[in-house]
Motif scaffolding. Structure first.
Motif, PDB file in Angstrom:
ATOM      1  N   GLY A 278      91.891  33.543 -29.205  1.00 49.03           N
ATOM      2  CA  GLY A 278      91.056  34.145 -28.025  1.00 49.03           C
ATOM      3  C   GLY A 278      90.214  33.390 -27.313  1.00 49.03           C
ATOM      4  N   ILE A 279      89.280  32.515 -27.878  1.00 46.62           N
ATOM      5  CA  ILE A 279      88.466  31.491 -27.482  1.00 46.62           C
ATOM      6  C   ILE A 279      89.189  30.730 -26.574  1.00 46.62           C
ATOM      7  N   LEU A 280      90.280  30.097 -26.995  1.00 46.89           N
ATOM      8  CA  LEU A 280      91.009  29.009 -26.221  1.00 46.89           C
ATOM      9  C   LEU A 280      91.567  29.788 -24.810  1.00 46.89           C
ATOM     10  N   LEU A 281      92.081  31.065 -25.060  1.00 46.66           N
ATOM     11  CA  LEU A 281      92.777  31.729 -23.971  1.00 46.66           C
ATOM     12  C   LEU A 281      91.634  31.870 -22.931  1.00 46.66           C
ATOM     13  N   SER A 282      90.470  32.203 -23.053  1.00 49.38           N
ATOM     14  CA  SER A 282      88.879  32.324 -22.249  1.00 49.38           C
ATOM     15  C   SER A 282      88.743  30.992 -21.548  1.00 49.38           C
ATOM     16  N   VAL A 283      88.606  29.989 -22.575  1.00 49.57           N
ATOM     17  CA  VAL A 283      88.397  28.599 -21.977  1.00 49.57           C
ATOM     18  C   VAL A 283      89.374  28.128 -20.943  1.00 49.57           C
ATOM     19  N   PHE A 284      90.529  28.240 -21.233  1.00 48.02           N
ATOM     20  CA  PHE A 284      91.754  27.850 -20.455  1.00 48.02           C
ATOM     21  C   PHE A 284      91.633  28.736 -19.058  1.00 48.02           C
ATOM     22  N   GLN A 285      91.458  29.787 -19.181  1.00 52.31           N
ATOM     23  CA  GLN A 285      91.392  30.812 -18.007  1.00 52.31           C
ATOM     24  C   GLN A 285      90.332  30.221 -17.076  1.00 52.31           C
ATOM     25  N   GLN A 286      89.178  29.627 -17.218  1.00 50.78           N
ATOM     26  CA  GLN A 286      88.428  29.010 -16.444  1.00 50.78           C
ATOM     27  C   GLN A 286      88.502  27.340 -16.274  1.00 50.78           C
ATOM     28  N   PHE A 287      88.899  26.762 -17.133  1.00 49.54           N
ATOM     29  CA  PHE A 287      89.119  25.180 -17.156  1.00 49.54           C
ATOM     30  C   PHE A 287      90.164  24.923 -16.010  1.00 49.54           C
ATOM     31  N   VAL A 288      91.035  26.030 -15.897  1.00 51.73           N
ATOM     32  CA  VAL A 288      92.268  25.619 -14.734  1.00 51.73           C
ATOM     33  C   VAL A 288      91.334  25.428 -13.273  1.00 51.73           C
ATOM     34  N   GLY A 289      90.078  25.891 -13.232  1.00 56.62           N
ATOM     35  CA  GLY A 289      89.285  25.875 -12.052  1.00 56.62           C
ATOM     36  C   GLY A 289      89.447  26.845 -11.162  1.00 56.62           C
ATOM     37  N   ILE A 290      89.861  28.037 -11.466  1.00 59.29           N
ATOM     38  CA  ILE A 290      89.849  29.123 -10.482  1.00 59.29           C
ATOM     39  C   ILE A 290      88.684  29.478  -9.458  1.00 59.29           C
ATOM     40  N   ASN A 291      87.689  29.571 -10.257  1.00 55.83           N
ATOM     41  CA  ASN A 291      86.399  29.899  -9.456  1.00 55.83           C
ATOM     42  C   ASN A 291      85.782  28.800  -8.765  1.00 55.83           C
ATOM     43  N   VAL A 292      86.342  27.380  -8.440  1.00 59.19           N
ATOM     44  CA  VAL A 292      86.063  26.813  -7.628  1.00 59.19           C
ATOM     45  C   VAL A 292      86.615  27.104  -6.105  1.00 59.19           C
ATOM     46  N   ILE A 293      87.878  27.863  -6.300  1.00 56.70           N
ATOM     47  CA  ILE A 293      88.440  28.455  -5.026  1.00 56.70           C
ATOM     48  C   ILE A 293      87.402  29.436  -4.768  1.00 56.70           C
ATOM     49  N   PHE A 294      87.130  30.320  -5.288  1.00 56.05           N
ATOM     50  CA  PHE A 294      86.190  31.527  -4.782  1.00 56.05           C
ATOM     51  C   PHE A 294      84.655  30.984  -4.574  1.00 56.05           C
ATOM     52  N   TYR A 295      84.064  30.255  -5.310  1.00 53.39           N
ATOM     53  CA  TYR A 295      82.778  29.967  -5.093  1.00 53.39           C
ATOM     54  C   TYR A 295      82.412  28.784  -4.142  1.00 53.39           C
ATOM     55  N   TYR A 296      83.609  27.927  -3.755  1.00 52.73           N
ATOM     56  CA  TYR A 296      83.048  26.605  -3.056  1.00 52.73           C
ATOM     57  C   TYR A 296      84.212  26.582  -1.875  1.00 52.73           C
ATOM     58  N   SER A 297      85.218  27.374  -1.919  1.00 51.07           N
ATOM     59  CA  SER A 297      86.342  27.220  -0.993  1.00 51.07           C
ATOM     60  C   SER A 297      85.840  27.200   0.514  1.00 51.07           C
ATOM     61  N   SER A 298      85.116  28.267   1.008  1.00 49.16           N
ATOM     62  CA  SER A 298      84.510  27.913   2.175  1.00 49.16           C
ATOM     63  C   SER A 298      83.929  26.531   2.728  1.00 49.16           C
ATOM     64  N   THR A 299      83.060  26.168   1.893  1.00 51.91           N
ATOM     65  CA  THR A 299      82.560  24.794   1.923  1.00 51.91           C
ATOM     66  C   THR A 299      83.673  23.576   1.940  1.00 51.91           C
ATOM     67  N   LEU A 300      84.639  23.750   1.091  1.00 49.35           N
ATOM     68  CA  LEU A 300      85.599  22.974   0.907  1.00 49.35           C
ATOM     69  C   LEU A 300      86.585  22.768   2.200  1.00 49.35           C
ATOM     70  N   TRP A 301      87.032  23.871   2.638  1.00 53.53           N
ATOM     71  CA  TRP A 301      87.827  24.026   3.898  1.00 53.53           C
ATOM     72  C   TRP A 301      87.167  23.369   5.307  1.00 53.53           C
ATOM     73  N   HIS A 302      85.888  23.668   5.276  1.00 52.17           N
ATOM     74  CA  HIS A 302      84.893  23.186   6.324  1.00 52.17           C
ATOM     75  C   HIS A 302      84.826  21.737   6.343  1.00 52.17           C
ATOM     76  N   SER A 303      84.641  21.204   4.968  1.00 48.89           N
ATOM     77  CA  SER A 303      84.474  19.747   4.828  1.00 48.89           C
ATOM     78  C   SER A 303      85.831  19.045   5.463  1.00 48.89           C
ATOM     79  N   VAL A 304      87.074  19.727   5.147  1.00 47.76           N
ATOM     80  CA  VAL A 304      88.492  18.785   5.545  1.00 47.76           C
ATOM     81  C   VAL A 304      88.758  19.106   6.984  1.00 47.76           C
TER      82      VAL A 304
END
Length: 477
Positions: A278-304
């Motif tokens: 259960g712990i590793l399921l939770s950790v892997f769900q986040q460590f694949v970086g999904i929240n980078v897309i939703f927290y930083y995507s606007s800045t990311l696409w603007h920067s490129v």
């Protein structure tokens, strides 16, 4: 996995049915997931205005954004014991209260320390809701549709993200900018927080009308009330079927109905193997970086190289994609199963993240002057959205489904609390380290996430057991 064929078969003499009532009950509980998505995404529209308004450095605004995740870890940690003491419904009401306080407090802050305090309060509410909603839904749902009803949690999360982005955009455009005054002399960014009161109040009112979990009622020595709930939500009317179901629940809970951390102790590095899963399921769900897309995507696409308006449109489009593929996952979870969907998602994420890393290796410049020449910018954009498809089809909803159902009844609440707390800590680590990783290089950042996606594939193959169609009373440690 061993199946109990004794009492369970008797209980199924009259088949538990999926009633409209149980769907509505699950939907009401899943609104906690909507608040989860809304609360974590709503600050995106306010970041720049808060940073400039309070004169914050990049480090301090990063802490102000991510501190809510530490509050969520705290809330998730204590949600299990709280649910076993107060009941699932009362605990959901506590979560709603914390979220209302956060909305009001965050909208009326006078400094960054105030904001951090109220964000932590809201994070606690989100953490509690993140644990209780999937556990409650699993405990009131028939086994044959438990996956689909459990997936409503993830659907609510992605809808919350989508609505938060839309409300931020509408408030900012109405005021002429997030930092501009809107109603009652308050800036638009304050209203971005204040509007979160609406779903929080709706959540608090709706859970007043849902029944208590039958498993909690049996654990508290109230089997008569549990029979009433089971008769209503599962459409069971035979005394024999109800008695058998009550006996199944009582049997699964007879060791201890209010578990503690001691109950999770085992031979594998101090914990039971199922708890580590259960712990590793939770950790892997986040460590694949999904929240980078939703927290930083606007800045990311603007920067490129994309315009600011196009960057926001891309972010909204990505959130729509996330909603649509979550609907697909709900349709497939009880047909294909949890484990196959996780494997498909891990493989897809490893490939798409690897492609993103390759695209950014073609970038020129650095920092604010970073740019992607054609066709790499468009390829990166397509890969990012395919990555969201892979995640939304698998690790997004499947982890919440599994966490709500994979643990034995005797340790479910506390084990889910530990796993969810680990998820929030992992979320904090990914969210707070991405700006640093991006400075090192986006190729390195997305390459690292691709590596974690591949590792998640190996982990699922070796450690995750399928739970489709298995009654909660038959889950093994």
């Amino acid at each position: 996995m061993h199946m109990n064929t004794g009492n369970a078969s008797v209980a199924q003499g009259e088949e538990a049915r999926t009633t409209a009532r149980v769907v509505l009950i699950a939907a009401a509980a899943a609104i906690g997931g909507f608040l989860f998505g809304f609360d974590t995404a709503v600050i995106n529209g306010a970041v720049d205005a808060v940073r400039h308004g309070f004169g914050l450095s990049a480090g301090r605004i990063g802490i102000a954004v991510s501190c809510a995740l530490l509050g969520s870890a705290l809330g998730a940690w204590y949600a299990g014991p709280l649910a076993d003491r107060l009941g699932r419904v009362r605990t959901m009401q506590v979560a709603a209260l914390f979220l209302v306080l956060c909305a009001v407090g965050s909208g009326l802050v006078r400094g960054v320390w105030d904001l951090m305090f109220w964000r932590v309060i809201g994070g606690i509410g989100v953490g509690v809701a993140s644990v209780i909603a999937p556990a409650y839904i699993a405990e009131v749902s028939p086994a044959n549709v438990r996956g689909r009803l459990g997936s409503m949690q993830q659907l609510a999360i992605v809808l919350g993200i989508f609505v938060a982005l839309l409300s931020d955009a509408w408030l900012a455009s109405t005021a002429g900018g997030a930092a501009q005054k809107l109603w009652f002399g308050l800036e638009a960014w304050r209203w971005m927080f204040l509007v979160a009161m609406v779903p929080a109040l709706i959540y608090g009112v709706l859970v007043l009308g849902v029944p208590e979990s039958p498993r909690y009622l049996v654990a508290r020595g109230r089997p008569a009330e549990a029979r009433v709930v089971l008769a209503k939500v599962l459409d069971l009317h035979s005394d024999q079927a109800l008695d058998a179901k009550i006996n199944d629940i009582a049997h699964s809970l007879k060791v201890e109905y209010r578990p503690t951390l001691k109950d999770l102790q085992g031979s594998r590095c101090g914990l039971l193997p199922i708890v580590w899963v259960g712990i590793l399921l939770s950790v892997f769900q986040q460590f694949v970086g999904i929240n980078v897309i939703f927290y930083y995507s606007s800045t990311l696409w603007h920067s490129v190289g994309f315009s600011e308006a196009d960057s926001f449109s891309i972010t909204v489009f990505t959130s729509v994609v996330n909603v649509l593929v979550t609907l697909v996952a709900i349709a497939l979870v009880d047909k294909i199963g949890r484990k196959p969907l996780l494997l498909i998602g891990s493989a897809g994420m490893a490939v798409t993240l690897g492609l993103m890393a390759w695209c950014f290796s073609q970038a020129t410049g650095s920092g604010a002057s970073l740019s992607l020449a054609a066709p790499w910018g468009m390829i990166a954009l397509v890969a990012a959205n395919l990555y969201v498809v892979c995640f939304g089809l698998s690790w997004g909803p499947m982890v919440w489904v599994l966490l709500g159902e994979m643990f034995p009844n005797s340790i479910r609440a506390i084990a889910l609390a530990v796993a969810a707390a680990a998820q929030w800590v992992a979320n904090f680590i990914i969210t707070s380290t991405f700006p640093w990783l991006a400075q090192v290089g986006l190729t390195f950042a997305y390459g690292l996430y691709a590596l974690f996606a591949f590792a998640s594939l190996l982990f699922v193959l070796r450690a995750v057991r399928e739970t489709r169609g298995i009654e909660l009373e038959d889950m093994q440690a």
